[in-house]
Design an enzyme around this catalytic site. Structure first.
Site, PDB file in Angstrom:
ATOM      1  N   ASP A 458       0.817  -1.055   0.240  1.00  0.00           N
ATOM      2  CA  ASP A 458      -0.103   0.029  -0.162  1.00  0.00           C
ATOM      3  C   ASP A 458       0.864   1.397  -0.111  1.00  0.00           C
ATOM      4  O   ASP A 458       2.369   1.086   0.105  1.00  0.00           O
ATOM      5  CB  ASP A 458      -0.899  -0.012   1.345  1.00  0.00           C
ATOM      6  CG  ASP A 458      -2.178   0.711   1.035  1.00  0.00           C
ATOM      7  OD1 ASP A 458      -2.438   1.527   0.205  1.00  0.00           O
ATOM      8  OD2 ASP A 458      -3.217   0.321   2.032  1.00  0.00           O
ATOM      9  N   ASP A 524     -10.240   1.803  -4.027  1.00  0.00           N
ATOM     10  CA  ASP A 524     -10.757   1.419  -2.536  1.00  0.00           C
ATOM     11  C   ASP A 524     -12.276   1.296  -2.568  1.00  0.00           C
ATOM     12  O   ASP A 524     -13.062   0.746  -1.740  1.00  0.00           O
ATOM     13  CB  ASP A 524     -10.506   2.576  -1.491  1.00  0.00           C
ATOM     14  CG  ASP A 524      -9.198   1.984  -0.829  1.00  0.00           C
ATOM     15  OD1 ASP A 524      -8.616   1.123  -1.162  1.00  0.00           O
ATOM     16  OD2 ASP A 524      -8.882   3.031  -0.101  1.00  0.00           O
TER      17      ASP A 524
HETATM   18  C1  DGJ Z   1      -6.024   1.568   1.743  1.00  0.00           C
HETATM   19  C2  DGJ Z   1      -6.026   0.317   0.989  1.00  0.00           C
HETATM   20  O1  DGJ Z   1      -6.344   0.915  -0.382  1.00  0.00           O
HETATM   21  C3  DGJ Z   1      -7.293  -0.519   1.565  1.00  0.00           C
HETATM   22  O2  DGJ Z   1      -7.612  -1.599   0.834  1.00  0.00           O
HETATM   23  C4  DGJ Z   1      -6.625  -0.893   2.920  1.00  0.00           C
HETATM   24  O3  DGJ Z   1      -5.639  -1.699   2.583  1.00  0.00           O
HETATM   25  C5  DGJ Z   1      -6.217   0.199   3.867  1.00  0.00           C
HETATM   26  N1  DGJ Z   1      -5.413   1.201   3.077  1.00  0.00           N
HETATM   27  C6  DGJ Z   1      -5.640  -0.260   5.133  1.00  0.00           C
HETATM   28  O4  DGJ Z   1      -5.067   0.933   5.723  1.00  0.00           O
END
Ligand code: DGJ
Length: 725
Positions: A458, A524
């Site tokens: 991430d 997301d």
């Molecule tokens: C952002 C990501 O895109 C989510 O899927 C998740 O992993 C969160 N961060 C976790 O903090």
């Protein structure tokens, strides 16, 4: 072939594509033509045919604009190379240029992709002490790549301000298309006329960003997926960048792209060189053809994931930071029962990480939450026959972490502390060897200890004020390369380890990171209604097997929209399928239905992950049709989704593009299985029909009367050659 005198035309032909270059002995190549294969033509006359009258001024007429346009040749747009030695050596001209055409590219993929041809041209400028090089490759897929390099042969430092190669496109290109967006709404297409001047898409956040242009396309007015000549470029780079479309008063239409360098970021010492990232370029008669060249190029790479893409469960939207072992184990049992093959433990497992204010950088299992480590979970996951994936955010650090307390000098800054926070976090400067080694060692130890098969990587904070301490000199270029090195080192230590490029969703989707990643997290936002658009446009660059697509909760956590499971699952099956839903709170009926969709995906995944992606140009944007067609066109699958209330009732006809016009196909509705279309709303053909490929593409089928946010999947199988052929 070494050419040093006169002017000649070089004709490159690969993958249905011709590129004609004008080569001369004092200029870098000038691209005269790029498009459909011209066949075995005499190239000399093309030089004559395309020579532009100059009147009384080459400055106004720009008869030759090279792959790196030169100000000194009279080009009044942005020069290809901008730089200086503290104000000197800023206008480049060449004493001599040599051109080298080779069949074989430099060793190692992607540079050594078989079947490519490369033109490497090197210009020397003795007055300014510079050697400037362009490399243009035409690959077997018909995909073009272009990059430029500059070497400082002078005694003192030369600052590269920008190095921006350019590809001219045809004069019929009147319209631009690129993408924009924001967190949780990535890859929203936008169009505008290709007017004179420049359309500039910049990314200054140390990553392409959620609003990334992704591909900047220029084409005939009204070009679509199946129609209209169109060209497009993408920058294979994960740091600061710019894509531009530039149309000059002299008639040149250029697509350009390169790295955005911060002030003083690349000052070349004697004999040092700088290369721009690859500008990846494709063309087509419609966006489907353009995109298919990129997909073929990617699929030809040795590192392209070829094993069946494991259906995964990601626990993020099921538990967030609430890590409770019995709950996580229950999710593992339920996931395995519905056919999941990989279990991914997301954010929240490491020291101090009870919410998003603390812990980043302390990559040790939190023994308060996990007193026996992760083994009680990982062992069960493995026993259930699933792979195990673990979330990291390797480039980030929380101020509330032991790492930040012990090594404040490893955080980026420009003299006033670590700068503005974003999601309560800051960026770890991997340009410090200690920081790099710390992260590599911590990740390696955990991957080895727990048999991690997959890393969700991430990146939730843009690089703002990314200065290398203590001097504060810009560190984005070095950071981008260090991130690549970190991924490469992990992959070489752990062969078979897969990495997902996640960046708060889809903020880092580019072909630089994809040289070492196995999929991307598209967004997301897993609301299937939104995902229909985001997946369709992300697939312009990446084929379905590289797109992370999940089935979420009935009521979406981002948008609050409620959608039926059939629509959520039918949307997610069209990629690398995952589930991100609290399965421990799901009814048995829904679990059974989910298992059926997982089975549908598995039955389609070989085709989905190898076939040619096609999309029908909608007559009513309410009805979206996309498909994948096997390379030999013996079979295909299509998805028909109604995403708005259609303008007409019934909604009109759909067409199934990309089939063999000379074969007859059987068309069957394969999902949902429970009669998503009531008998009154179903056209006669849904019971199964046999029709020719040409008929399916030209005449089409009447669309079922589907409700908004519902879909059907069709399976299409060749049964025989059509009569009369
Ligand atoms: C952002 C990501 O895109 C989510 O899927 C998740 O992993 C969160 N961060 C976790 O903090």
């Amino acid at each position: 072939m070494e050419l040093s005198t006169g002017v000649i035309a070089e004709h490159l032909r690969r993958g249905g594509t011709s590129v004609v270059l004008r080569l001369e002995d004092t200029e870098l190549p000038c691209l005269l033509y790029w498009g459909t294969d011209l066949g075995d033509v005499e190239t000399g006359p093309i030089l004559e045919a395309t020579a532009r009258p100059v009147g009384d001024s080459v400055v106004y007429a720009n008869p030759v604009v090279a792959l790196l346009p030169r100000h000194s040749s009279g080009w009044l747009g942005r020069p290809g190379l901008v730089g200086s030695r503290a104000g000197r050596s800023w206008s480049v001209s060449f004493d001599a240029v040599t051109h080298d055409v080779t069949e074989a590219c430099t060793p190692g993929w992607p540079d050594g992709a078989p079947g490519a041809v490369r033109v490497r041209s090197t210009g020397t400028d003795a007055v300014n002490g510079l050697v400037v090089t362009t490399e243009l490759e035409l690959h077997a897929s018909g995909l073009l790549r272009l990059r430029a390099g500059v070497r400082n042969t002078g005694p003192d430092g030369y600052e590269v301000v920008s190095l921006l190669p350019a590809l001219p496109v045809g004069e019929q290109a009147n319209e631009l298309l690129d993408m924009t967006g924001r967190h949780s709404r990535e890859r929203t297409p936008q169009r505008r006329p290709f007017d004179q001047g420049s359309w500039v898409r910049e990314a200054w956040g140390g990553r392409p960003g959620h609003d990334s242009a992704t591909m900047l396309c220029a084409g005939e007015s009204g070009f679509g997926f199946r129609r209209g000549r169109v060209w497009g470029v993408h920058l294979a780079w994960s740091g600061n960048q710019v894509l531009t479309a530039e149309r000059s008063p002299s008639g040149w239409r250029l697509l350009r792209g390169g790295e955005l360098l911060l002030p003083g970021e690349r000052v070349l010492a004697h004999d040092e060189e700088y290369w721009s990232p690859w500008l990846v370029a494709s063309w087509g008669e419609g966006l489907d053809e353009l995109s298919s060249r990129v997909h073929r190029f990617l699929r030809a790479r040795p590192q392209h994931p070829r094993s069946a893409r494991p259906v995964l469960l990601n626990v993020w939207e099921a538990v967030y930071f609430d890590h409770d072992l019995p709950h996580l184990l229950d999710l593992a049992e339920k996931a395995a029962a519905v056919g999941v093959e990989r279990y991914v433990l997301d954010d929240g497992w490491f020291r101090g990480r009870r919410d998003d204010t603390a812990g980043l950088g302390d990559w040790y299992v939190d023994d308060g939450v996990w007193p026996d480590g992760l083994a009680p979970l990982t062992d069960r996951v493995h026993e259930l026959g699933m792979q195990f994936g673990l979330w990291f955010e390797p480039e980030m650090v929380s101020l509330d972490s032991d790492l930040a307390r012990e090594h404040p000098e490893w955080l980026f800054g420009t003299g006033r502390g670590p700068g503005v926070p974003s999601r309560q976090q800051h960026v770890l400067d991997l340009g410090h060897p200690g920081a790099f080694d710390h992260v590599l060692e911590r990740m390696s130890e955990l991957v080895a200890r727990y048999g991690v098969d997959f890393v969700k990587w991430d990146h939730n904070r843009p690089l703002v004020d990314a200065g290398h301490q203590p001097t504060g000199v810009p560190g984005v270029h070095v950071q981008t390369l260090a991130t690549y090195r970190l991924m490469d080192a992990l992959k070489s230590r752990f062969p078979g380890l897969e990495i997902e490029s996640c960046c708060g969703g889809g903020g880092r989707i580019d072909l630089g990171v994809m040289e070492r990643c196995d999929r991307v997290w598209v967004s997301d936002n897993i609301d299937a209604h939104e995902r229909q658009r985001m997946q369709r446009w992300t697939s312009l660059l990446l084929p379905p097997e590289l797109l992370g697509t999940h089935v979420g909760s009935a009521r979406d956590h981002t948008t609050g929209r409620s959608l039926d499971l059939d629509f959520r699952a039918g949307t997610a099956v069209w990629g690398h399928l995952g589930v991100e839903w609290d399965l421990s709170a799901v009814s048995d009926t829904d679990l059974d239905e989910l298992a059926e969709w997982v089975a549908v995906h598995k039955s389609l995944r070989d085709l989905l992950h190898t076939g040619d992606v096609v999309r029908a140009d909608p007559t009513d944007p309410a009805v979206q049709v996309e498909g994948v067609v096997a390379a030999d066109r013996s079979e295909a699958a299509y998805r028909v989704a109604v995403v708005e209330h259609p303008l007409t009732d019934p909604p009109g006809r759909i067409t199934l593009p990309g089939l063999d016009p000379g074969r007859t196909y059987r068309v069957e509705l394969v999902a949902p299985s429970d009669g998503a279309v009531s008998p009154a709303d179903a056209p006669a053909w849904v019971k199964g029909v046999e029709l020719g490929g040409r008929v399916l593409e030209e005449v089409g089928l009447v669309c079922p009367r589907l409700a908004v946010d519902t879909l059907v999947l069709l399976r299409v199988t060749a049964v025989r050659r059509s009569a009369g052929r």
